[in-house]
Design a protein around this motif. Structure first.
Motif, mmCIF file in Angstrom:
data_model
loop_
_atom_site.group_PDB
_atom_site.id
_atom_site.type_symbol
_atom_site.label_atom_id
_atom_site.label_comp_id
_atom_site.label_asym_id
_atom_site.label_seq_id
_atom_site.Cartn_x
_atom_site.Cartn_y
_atom_site.Cartn_z
ATOM 1 N N GLU A 1 -3.278 5.999 0.855
ATOM 2 C CA GLU A 1 -2.804 6.519 2.142
ATOM 3 C C GLU A 1 -3.762 6.123 3.262
ATOM 4 O O GLU A 1 -3.344 5.691 4.339
ATOM 5 C CB GLU A 1 -2.643 8.038 2.096
ATOM 6 C CG GLU A 1 -2.096 8.612 3.391
ATOM 7 C CD GLU A 1 -1.821 10.099 3.308
ATOM 8 O OE1 GLU A 1 -1.207 10.601 4.257
ATOM 9 O OE2 GLU A 1 -2.203 10.753 2.319
ATOM 10 N N GLU A 2 -5.041 6.270 3.010
ATOM 11 C CA GLU A 2 -6.056 5.855 3.995
ATOM 12 C C GLU A 2 -5.892 4.375 4.332
ATOM 13 O O GLU A 2 -5.918 3.979 5.508
ATOM 14 C CB GLU A 2 -7.453 6.111 3.427
ATOM 15 C CG GLU A 2 -8.594 5.596 4.271
ATOM 16 C CD GLU A 2 -9.929 5.649 3.532
ATOM 17 O OE1 GLU A 2 -10.718 4.700 3.689
ATOM 18 O OE2 GLU A 2 -10.180 6.622 2.774
ATOM 19 N N PHE B 1 -6.423 8.652 -12.390
ATOM 20 C CA PHE B 1 -7.028 8.466 -11.073
ATOM 21 C C PHE B 1 -6.045 8.737 -9.941
ATOM 22 O O PHE B 1 -6.272 8.333 -8.802
ATOM 23 C CB PHE B 1 -7.602 7.051 -10.946
ATOM 24 C CG PHE B 1 -8.696 6.779 -11.932
ATOM 25 C CD1 PHE B 1 -9.940 7.377 -11.789
ATOM 26 C CD2 PHE B 1 -8.467 5.961 -13.025
ATOM 27 C CE1 PHE B 1 -10.952 7.146 -12.706
ATOM 28 C CE2 PHE B 1 -9.469 5.727 -13.947
ATOM 29 C CZ PHE B 1 -10.718 6.315 -13.794
ATOM 30 N N PHE B 2 -4.948 9.437 -10.264
ATOM 31 C CA PHE B 2 -3.899 9.696 -9.274
ATOM 32 C C PHE B 2 -4.456 10.270 -7.980
ATOM 33 O O PHE B 2 -4.211 9.743 -6.895
ATOM 34 C CB PHE B 2 -2.827 10.641 -9.833
ATOM 35 C CG PHE B 2 -1.890 11.112 -8.760
ATOM 36 C CD1 PHE B 2 -0.842 10.313 -8.341
ATOM 37 C CD2 PHE B 2 -2.078 12.342 -8.134
ATOM 38 C CE1 PHE B 2 0.013 10.729 -7.322
ATOM 39 C CE2 PHE B 2 -1.230 12.766 -7.119
ATOM 40 C CZ PHE B 2 -0.186 11.952 -6.715
ATOM 41 N N PHE B 3 -5.194 11.358 -8.060
ATOM 42 C CA PHE B 3 -5.626 12.050 -6.845
ATOM 43 C C PHE B 3 -6.531 11.168 -5.983
ATOM 44 O O PHE B 3 -6.390 11.118 -4.763
ATOM 45 C CB PHE B 3 -6.315 13.375 -7.187
ATOM 46 C CG PHE B 3 -5.349 14.397 -7.697
ATOM 47 C CD1 PHE B 3 -4.468 15.036 -6.846
ATOM 48 C CD2 PHE B 3 -5.307 14.702 -9.048
ATOM 49 C CE1 PHE B 3 -3.554 15.969 -7.314
ATOM 50 C CE2 PHE B 3 -4.401 15.638 -9.535
ATOM 51 C CZ PHE B 3 -3.517 16.273 -8.666
ATOM 52 N N VAL B 4 -7.429 10.452 -6.608
ATOM 53 C CA VAL B 4 -8.350 9.584 -5.871
ATOM 54 C C VAL B 4 -7.585 8.418 -5.239
ATOM 55 O O VAL B 4 -7.735 8.126 -4.050
ATOM 56 C CB VAL B 4 -9.464 9.049 -6.805
ATOM 57 C CG1 VAL B 4 -10.293 7.983 -6.123
ATOM 58 C CG2 VAL B 4 -10.336 10.181 -7.286
ATOM 59 N N LEU B 5 -6.747 7.748 -6.034
ATOM 60 C CA LEU B 5 -6.051 6.565 -5.537
ATOM 61 C C LEU B 5 -4.927 6.927 -4.569
ATOM 62 O O LEU B 5 -4.716 6.211 -3.578
ATOM 63 C CB LEU B 5 -5.516 5.731 -6.703
ATOM 64 C CG LEU B 5 -6.584 5.033 -7.531
ATOM 65 C CD1 LEU B 5 -5.954 4.279 -8.696
ATOM 66 C CD2 LEU B 5 -7.436 4.099 -6.677
ATOM 67 N N HIS B 6 -4.215 7.992 -4.824
ATOM 68 C CA HIS B 6 -3.144 8.421 -3.919
ATOM 69 C C HIS B 6 -3.713 8.612 -2.508
ATOM 70 O O HIS B 6 -3.165 8.103 -1.530
ATOM 71 C CB HIS B 6 -2.517 9.713 -4.455
ATOM 72 C CG HIS B 6 -1.367 10.215 -3.659
ATOM 73 N ND1 HIS B 6 -0.130 9.624 -3.688
ATOM 74 C CD2 HIS B 6 -1.269 11.271 -2.820
ATOM 75 C CE1 HIS B 6 0.685 10.290 -2.899
ATOM 76 N NE2 HIS B 6 0.022 11.298 -2.350
ATOM 77 N N LEU C 1 0.826 -1.215 0.000
ATOM 78 C CA LEU C 1 0.000 0.000 0.000
ATOM 79 C C LEU C 1 0.854 1.257 0.000
ATOM 80 O O LEU C 1 0.533 2.233 -0.695
ATOM 81 C CB LEU C 1 -0.952 -0.006 1.208
ATOM 82 C CG LEU C 1 -2.058 -1.061 1.158
ATOM 83 C CD1 LEU C 1 -2.697 -1.223 2.533
ATOM 84 C CD2 LEU C 1 -3.097 -0.712 0.105
ATOM 85 N N ARG C 2 1.944 1.247 0.753
ATOM 86 C CA ARG C 2 2.856 2.399 0.757
ATOM 87 C C ARG C 2 3.464 2.608 -0.631
ATOM 88 O O ARG C 2 3.515 3.720 -1.142
ATOM 89 C CB ARG C 2 3.995 2.204 1.771
ATOM 90 C CG ARG C 2 3.602 2.209 3.220
ATOM 91 C CD ARG C 2 3.168 3.541 3.754
ATOM 92 N NE ARG C 2 4.090 4.612 3.538
ATOM 93 C CZ ARG C 2 4.522 5.437 4.466
ATOM 94 N NH1 ARG C 2 4.145 5.287 5.714
ATOM 95 N NH2 ARG C 2 5.327 6.428 4.169
ATOM 96 N N ALA D 1 -4.043 -0.155 7.803
ATOM 97 C CA ALA D 1 -3.245 -1.378 7.927
ATOM 98 C C ALA D 1 -2.217 -1.236 9.046
ATOM 99 O O ALA D 1 -1.991 -2.182 9.812
ATOM 100 C CB ALA D 1 -2.563 -1.707 6.602
ATOM 101 N N SER D 2 -1.615 -0.069 9.163
ATOM 102 C CA SER D 2 -0.642 0.174 10.228
ATOM 103 C C SER D 2 -1.277 -0.002 11.603
ATOM 104 O O SER D 2 -0.695 -0.631 12.496
ATOM 105 C CB SER D 2 -0.061 1.582 10.086
ATOM 106 O OG SER D 2 0.817 1.866 11.150
#
Length: 150
Positions: free
Chosen positions: A47-48, A38-43, A27-28, A53-54
């Motif tokens: 991160e979410e 779709f960069f802005f949506v997926l980026h 994910l990182r 996951a962390s």
């Protein structure tokens, strides 16, 4: 809870921990390397997901410790025992989303095994903490599959 019981549940927790750590790292990487329309949506979504996951990694490790186990977090253990595939840095956006769906499916399988072992052993604490994970991941996969038009 008996020692053999703890060992079975701790073993399942450690497998979940190992797979979540690979998933987190993917994910990182996806967050850092996503490109395209779709960069802005997926980026933002990646991160979410890696933040979630962390938190789960920490919760899993703490449950292992609460059962007098040792969390398996070394790179050696992760590389040797992971079921979730570690991905390359460069994938297209759809392949990244497909990789997350695949990892989520593996993690749901881990959770089912964990919950089965915890139920057999009457480990209410583990059942309480991890039962909601499955529903959350299944909802996440539904949304990700919708993004992929599947």
């Amino acid at each position: 809870m008996e020692t053999s019981t703890q060992n079975q549940v701790v073993e399942k927790l450690n497998q979940l921990l190992i797979n979540y750590q690979v998933h987190y790292q993917n994910l990182r990487l996806f967050h850092w390397n996503v490109k395209g329309p779709f960069f802005f949506v997926l980026h933002e979504k990646f991160e979410e997901l890696y933040n979630e996951a962390s938190d789960k990694i920490d919760e899993i490790a703490e449950r292992v410790l609460a059962l007098d186990g040792v969390p398996k977090g070394s790179l050696k253990n992760i590389l040797t025992n992971a079921n979730v595939e570690s991905h390359e840095e460069v994938l297209d956006a759809n392949a990244m989303v497909e990789a997350i769906v695949s990892a989520n499916s593996i993690i749901v399988g881990n959770l089912s095994e964990l919950l089965g072992a915890a139920e057999v052993e009457g480990d209410e604490g583990t059942l309480d903490v991890f039962t909601g994970y499955i529903q959350e991941i299944q909802k996440q996969n539904w949304m990700l599959k919708s993004f992929l038009n599947k």
